[in-house]
Design an enzyme around this catalytic site. Structure first.
Site, short mmCIF file in Angstrom:
data_model
loop_
_atom_site.label_atom_id
_atom_site.label_comp_id
_atom_site.label_asym_id
_atom_site.label_seq_id
_atom_site.Cartn_x
_atom_site.Cartn_y
_atom_site.Cartn_z
N CYS A 95 0.83 -1.29 -0.09
CA CYS A 95 0.00 0.09 -0.01
C CYS A 95 0.89 1.30 -0.05
CB CYS A 95 -1.03 0.01 1.15
SG CYS A 95 -1.88 1.46 1.29
N CYS A 191 -6.60 -2.67 7.02
CA CYS A 191 -7.83 -2.11 6.76
C CYS A 191 -9.00 -2.71 6.02
CB CYS A 191 -7.66 -0.81 5.99
SG CYS A 191 -6.79 -0.97 4.27
#
Length: 351
Positions: A95, A191
């Site tokens: 990410c 997440c």
């Protein structure tokens, strides 16, 4: 801005010397998880709301970017693919490389911004013509391990205003400036797996029969499993096999769909190969007189090592003492003191 105390204080600090624009990212659809507690999850709808409130209190512009499709392609699809291959990925590393300091740098350029700044606990300094990534001074919060894939060009366009601060000082600044997120719970879970149940998330997104055999290091069949992605190297519990001694997952053979178990001693190794390496400071990395240490997971100790280049993509890492549970797919990050020299993805453990 993630809606937490770190990025909020980073924005507050930078506002003194820069024209700051607040940006939050929507990277995942949380609507199926409305019954889950999302307070420990990064980038949740509540986080975006908190980030907007902080931006309003700082009187800075605020935007929300919908990166769900890009995030799925770059991070979630890689996560699923790696687990099916019997590897254990680190999605936060991907990410940072692809989204936070990939897509976000592109966005910054498109709107005429000079830098992307975040609340990461790490330090960027320039020595001569090169940029150097260093550990944050708060050893409990240092996040340099997750940032090793940044290159020279990206480092020149990133600001980490919290790198030389302690977490308690950041919270104090937030309290003193009446930022409502000063005591907000930190995010720790991945997440896009709000309930932290990796196997269920993988089963929901990839259909098929992933069962196979559990065998010992001699190939003797001890039982069966329901999916290689339900196991990690070093795991002892949940093997559902009977034995007269403790057994651990020592290897995963994705091609044969086998979980290999053995003794604790079988988990220790001194040599492994990394691929997809990003070398931030190449000259320092291969200088003979510079001591180098390697870290094979975020919470592990740093171990002295030597590096040999196999080819343009691969490095052979030799440690001066055995490391337990080296795991394919995880990141091996190389340090010289507090300087991050680079790192790569663990491809193979030499036995």
């Amino acid at each position: 801005m993630s809606g937490g105390v770190d990025s909020s204080v980073a924005a507050l600090i930078l506002k003194k010397d820069y024209n700051v624009i607040g940006v939050s990212l929507q990277v995942f659809d949380y609507s199926p998880y409305q019954d889950c507690d999302l307070k420990g999850v990064c980038c949740s709808p509540e986080d975006v709301y908190d980030a907007r409130k902080v931006a309003d209190s700082l009187n800075i512009p605020f935007y929300v970017l919908n990166y769900r499709d890009r995030f799925k392609k770059a991070v979630i699809d890689d996560f699923l693919s790696e687990y099916i291959k019997g590897r254990t990925p680190n999605p936060c590393v991907i990410c940072n490389e692809k989204i936070k300091f990939g897509e976000m740098l592109n966005f910054a350029s498109s709107v005429g911004a000079d830098y992307v700044a975040t609340g990461h606990y790490a330090i960027i300094e320039k020595y001569g013509s090169e940029y150097i990534l260093k550990k944050g001074i708060d050893t409990k919060k240092d996040q340099s391990y997750f940032l090793y894939r940044l290159n020279q060009e990206r480092l020149s366009k990133i600001l980490f205003p919290l790198g030389k601060m302690k977490k308690e000082d950041v919270k104090k600044i937030a309290r003193d400036n009446d930022l409502k997120v000063h005591d907000k719970r930190e995010s720790h879970e991945i997440c896009f797996v709000p309930n932290n149940d990796y196997p269920s998330f993988i089963e929901e997104n990839i259909k098929g029969d992933f069962g196979g055999r559990v065998v010992d290091t001699n190939g003797r069949i001890l039982g069966r499993h329901k999916g290689i992605f339900k196991y990690t190297i070093g795991q002892r519990r949940g093997l559902n096999i009977s034995s007269d001694r403790p057994l651990y997952v020592v290897d995963i053979d994705a091609e044969r769909r086998e979980i290999i178990v053995g003794d604790n001693a079988d988990l220790y190794h001194t040599e492994f190969i990394t691929e997809s390496n990003n070398l931030i400071n190449k000259e320092m990395l291969f200088e003979k007189d510079i001591p180098i240490k390697v870290k094979i997971r975020y919470m592990s100790d740093e171990i002295e090592c030597r590096l040999n280049r196999i080819d343009e993509d691969r490095l052979l890492v030799k440690t001066n003492r055995p490391i337990r549970a080296i795991t394919r797919g995880q990141s091996a990050v190389f340090y010289n003191g507090d300087i991050v020299l680079g790192g790569g993805i663990i491809k193979e453990i030499l036995r």
